[in-house]
Design an enzyme around this catalytic site. Sequence first.
Site, PDB file in Angstrom:
ATOM      1  N   SER A 127       0.810  -1.218   0.000  1.00 54.97           N
ATOM      2  CA  SER A 127       0.000   0.000   0.000  1.00 54.97           C
ATOM      3  C   SER A 127       0.845   1.271   0.000  1.00 54.97           C
ATOM      4  O   SER A 127       1.979   1.272   0.479  1.00 54.97           O
ATOM      5  CB  SER A 127      -0.904   0.033   1.235  1.00 54.97           C
ATOM      6  N   GLU A 128       0.246   2.331  -0.523  1.00 56.25           N
ATOM      7  CA  GLU A 128       0.849   3.659  -0.463  1.00 56.25           C
ATOM      8  C   GLU A 128      -0.260   4.640  -0.080  1.00 56.25           C
ATOM      9  O   GLU A 128      -1.445   4.267  -0.065  1.00 56.25           O
ATOM     10  CB  GLU A 128       1.466   4.024  -1.814  1.00 56.25           C
ATOM     11  N   TRP A 157       1.239   1.789   5.898  1.00 56.47           N
ATOM     12  CA  TRP A 157       0.478   0.715   6.560  1.00 56.47           C
ATOM     13  C   TRP A 157       1.260  -0.589   6.624  1.00 56.47           C
ATOM     14  O   TRP A 157       0.687  -1.660   6.421  1.00 56.47           O
ATOM     15  CB  TRP A 157      -0.865   0.467   5.857  1.00 56.47           C
ATOM     16  N   GLN A 283     -33.434 -14.840  28.215  1.00 52.96           N
ATOM     17  CA  GLN A 283     -33.383 -15.269  26.808  1.00 52.96           C
ATOM     18  C   GLN A 283     -32.640 -14.261  25.929  1.00 52.96           C
ATOM     19  O   GLN A 283     -31.963 -14.638  24.970  1.00 52.96           O
ATOM     20  CB  GLN A 283     -34.801 -15.447  26.279  1.00 52.96           C
ATOM     21  N   GLU A 367      -5.623  -6.164   4.464  1.00 51.27           N
ATOM     22  CA  GLU A 367      -5.528  -7.283   3.496  1.00 51.27           C
ATOM     23  C   GLU A 367      -6.787  -7.363   2.627  1.00 51.27           C
ATOM     24  O   GLU A 367      -7.248  -8.450   2.250  1.00 51.27           O
ATOM     25  CB  GLU A 367      -5.193  -8.602   4.205  1.00 51.27           C
TER      26      GLU A 367
HETATM   27  N1  CAA Z   1      -4.351 -14.518  -8.130  1.00 50.30           N
HETATM   28  C1  CAA Z   1      -3.639 -14.459  -9.286  1.00 50.30           C
HETATM   29  N2  CAA Z   1      -3.688 -13.411 -10.114  1.00 50.30           N
HETATM   30  C2  CAA Z   1      -4.512 -12.381  -9.800  1.00 50.30           C
HETATM   31  C3  CAA Z   1      -5.286 -12.379  -8.628  1.00 50.30           C
HETATM   32  C4  CAA Z   1      -5.181 -13.514  -7.768  1.00 50.30           C
HETATM   33  N3  CAA Z   1      -5.869 -13.589  -6.641  1.00 50.30           N
HETATM   34  N4  CAA Z   1      -5.986 -11.231  -8.570  1.00 50.30           N
HETATM   35  C5  CAA Z   1      -5.676 -10.533  -9.677  1.00 50.30           C
HETATM   36  N5  CAA Z   1      -4.789 -11.242 -10.410  1.00 50.30           N
HETATM   37  C6  CAA Z   1      -4.221 -10.871 -11.710  1.00 50.30           C
HETATM   38  C7  CAA Z   1      -5.301 -10.767 -12.782  1.00 50.30           C
HETATM   39  O1  CAA Z   1      -5.579 -12.020 -13.362  1.00 50.30           O
HETATM   40  C8  CAA Z   1      -4.676  -9.805 -13.761  1.00 50.30           C
HETATM   41  O2  CAA Z   1      -3.731 -10.483 -14.526  1.00 50.30           O
HETATM   42  P1  CAA Z   1      -3.656 -10.212 -16.136  1.00 50.30           P
HETATM   43  O3  CAA Z   1      -3.384  -8.741 -16.282  1.00 50.30           O
HETATM   44  O4  CAA Z   1      -2.543 -11.074 -16.584  1.00 50.30           O
HETATM   45  O5  CAA Z   1      -5.003 -10.580 -16.665  1.00 50.30           O
HETATM   46  C9  CAA Z   1      -3.893  -8.848 -12.851  1.00 50.30           C
HETATM   47  O6  CAA Z   1      -3.669  -9.553 -11.626  1.00 50.30           O
HETATM   48  C10 CAA Z   1      -4.638  -7.587 -12.545  1.00 50.30           C
HETATM   49  O7  CAA Z   1      -5.843  -7.966 -11.941  1.00 50.30           O
HETATM   50  P2  CAA Z   1      -7.115  -7.020 -11.913  1.00 50.30           P
HETATM   51  O8  CAA Z   1      -7.341  -6.417 -13.254  1.00 50.30           O
HETATM   52  O9  CAA Z   1      -8.224  -7.787 -11.296  1.00 50.30           O
HETATM   53  O10 CAA Z   1      -6.582  -5.865 -10.940  1.00 50.30           O
HETATM   54  P3  CAA Z   1      -7.355  -4.634 -10.313  1.00 50.30           P
HETATM   55  O11 CAA Z   1      -6.481  -3.466 -10.445  1.00 50.30           O
HETATM   56  O12 CAA Z   1      -8.758  -4.583 -10.819  1.00 50.30           O
HETATM   57  O13 CAA Z   1      -7.340  -5.017  -8.732  1.00 50.30           O
HETATM   58  C11 CAA Z   1      -8.166  -5.964  -6.689  1.00 50.30           C
HETATM   59  C12 CAA Z   1      -7.927  -6.130  -8.201  1.00 50.30           C
HETATM   60  C13 CAA Z   1      -8.760  -7.306  -6.261  1.00 50.30           C
HETATM   61  C14 CAA Z   1      -9.128  -4.849  -6.389  1.00 50.30           C
HETATM   62  C15 CAA Z   1      -6.800  -5.735  -5.995  1.00 50.30           C
HETATM   63  O14 CAA Z   1      -6.277  -4.460  -6.294  1.00 50.30           O
HETATM   64  C16 CAA Z   1      -6.900  -5.878  -4.491  1.00 50.30           C
HETATM   65  O15 CAA Z   1      -6.862  -6.980  -3.967  1.00 50.30           O
HETATM   66  N6  CAA Z   1      -6.971  -4.745  -3.758  1.00 50.30           N
HETATM   67  C17 CAA Z   1      -6.873  -4.787  -2.307  1.00 50.30           C
HETATM   68  C18 CAA Z   1      -5.444  -4.617  -1.899  1.00 50.30           C
HETATM   69  C19 CAA Z   1      -5.141  -5.237  -0.588  1.00 50.30           C
HETATM   70  O16 CAA Z   1      -5.678  -6.270  -0.213  1.00 50.30           O
HETATM   71  N7  CAA Z   1      -4.229  -4.622   0.112  1.00 50.30           N
HETATM   72  C20 CAA Z   1      -3.753  -5.176   1.351  1.00 50.30           C
HETATM   73  C21 CAA Z   1      -2.557  -4.458   1.758  1.00 50.30           C
HETATM   74  S1  CAA Z   1      -1.447  -5.515   2.591  1.00 50.30           S
HETATM   75  C22 CAA Z   1      -1.916  -5.526   4.199  1.00 50.30           C
HETATM   76  O17 CAA Z   1      -2.917  -5.056   4.622  1.00 50.30           O
HETATM   77  C23 CAA Z   1      -0.949  -6.333   4.980  1.00 50.30           C
HETATM   78  C24 CAA Z   1      -0.751  -6.029   6.379  1.00 50.30           C
HETATM   79  O18 CAA Z   1       0.250  -5.469   6.733  1.00 50.30           O
HETATM   80  C25 CAA Z   1      -1.714  -6.567   7.363  1.00 50.30           C
END
Ligand code: CAA
Length: 386
Positions: A127-128, A157, A283, A367
């Site tokens: 994240s940024e 984060w 209850q 996440e």
């Molecule tokens: N497995 C494999 N490949 C995947 C995938 C998965 N689960 N999800 C996406 N991809 C691939 C797609 O197939 C696509 O590949 P191609 O270009 O080759 O077709 C590519 O990735 C891009 O996918 P999307 O077009 O679906 O991407 P998007 O920009 O629409 O984003 C999203 C999808 C699901 C919204 C994603 O951005 C997302 O998960 N966002 C949430 C981010 C997140 O969870 N952040 C957590 C931060 S980490 C954290 O919190 C950790 C901590 O410290 C606790």
Amino acid sequence: MTLTHLSEEQREIVSLARNFARDEVTPFAAQWDRDSHFEPSLVKKLGDLGFLGLMIPEEFDGMGLDTLTYLLALEEIARADASVAVMLSVHNSLPTQMLLRWGNEAQKERFLKPMARGELLGAFALSEAESGSDASSLRCQAVRDGDDWIISGTKTWVTSGSHAGVIIAMVRTDASDARRGSKGISAFIITPDLPGFSVSKKEDKMGLRASPTVQLVFDHCRVPADRLLGDEGQGFIYAMQSLDNGRLGIAAQALGIAQAALDASLAYAAERRQFGTAIRDFQAIQFKLADMASRITASRALLHATAAAKDRGEPTTAFGAMSKLMASETAMWAATEAVQIFGGYGYVKDYPVEKLFRDAKITEIYEGTSEIQRVVIARQLYAQQD
Ligand code: CAA
């Protein structure tokens, strides 16, 4: 209460985690929360137990356990303190699994083995400030300079980022117009000794206060080319695939919080008397306790079935998102019900449920927010329809 049949080994791991939590976490968790204190000695202690290498094969100094066993241990730790659990979840689900899956032999030797032994804590930087749910819009950039990459930008984060010895950071290595978005992002193995790397702001959070969440600054940070993880340009896919696993860990963490809310509510409802009887005789309270147990059991059954499917090598993107969605919403709901059962005492820090309420909220956010989990699930539904 679980429907899942546990093996003898799994029972032993659960009991190891429960005893560790009882002796090393529960007595201190409220104070760590008040002081926003990360206890560094936990890393060594958990490492000695093998809990920082739970799913890493024995050849890389890990315990070589399956996903379900890992999640069982994680839930027990989260029942005592969600802050300690997130440190374990991030380390075990994200950086170590990324090194295991995409690291070369030298990288595994140098980084994965000490991480499995608990000598180096791991973090994950995706994240940024302006790239959260829209993860592929990240702007942190690496430019090639001879045998090195020069990284510039700021990551936000980052769980455990101030104490991590290894951070897997997703950085844009190709900023040309045609390759913007999810393409042109690469994963790098960052260590805190690299010139130009620094830890900046530590967030002052509502909950999970004993887990440091920090910003990482890359000021023309020079990174040797051998720190590239896997293939150039594959970093976003690696991050998404890793988050599929990470979300199972967060679901287990959420279940631990929800179970703690139920445990505390059961104990309080038995001892608290109003209108001449224990409040558990009413209850209104019975229904809350029964609903909490039902939702927790259902969420746990889904998570454990997903873990088994993952270990059979089946795709679990949708089931993982469902597990995280159900468990986190159960945790927030159960913690809210627990505060209600405790009444005024639920609203003060003398009792444990106020902390559970604050800790639960983040499981619906990090996440991938609950909204993002629903997007992931819906996209999988559409893909099956096409
Ligand atoms: N497995 C494999 N490949 C995947 C995938 C998965 N689960 N999800 C996406 N991809 C691939 C797609 O197939 C696509 O590949 P191609 O270009 O080759 O077709 C590519 O990735 C891009 O996918 P999307 O077009 O679906 O991407 P998007 O920009 O629409 O984003 C999203 C999808 C699901 C919204 C994603 O951005 C997302 O998960 N966002 C949430 C981010 C997140 O969870 N952040 C957590 C931060 S980490 C954290 O919190 C950790 C901590 O410290 C606790």
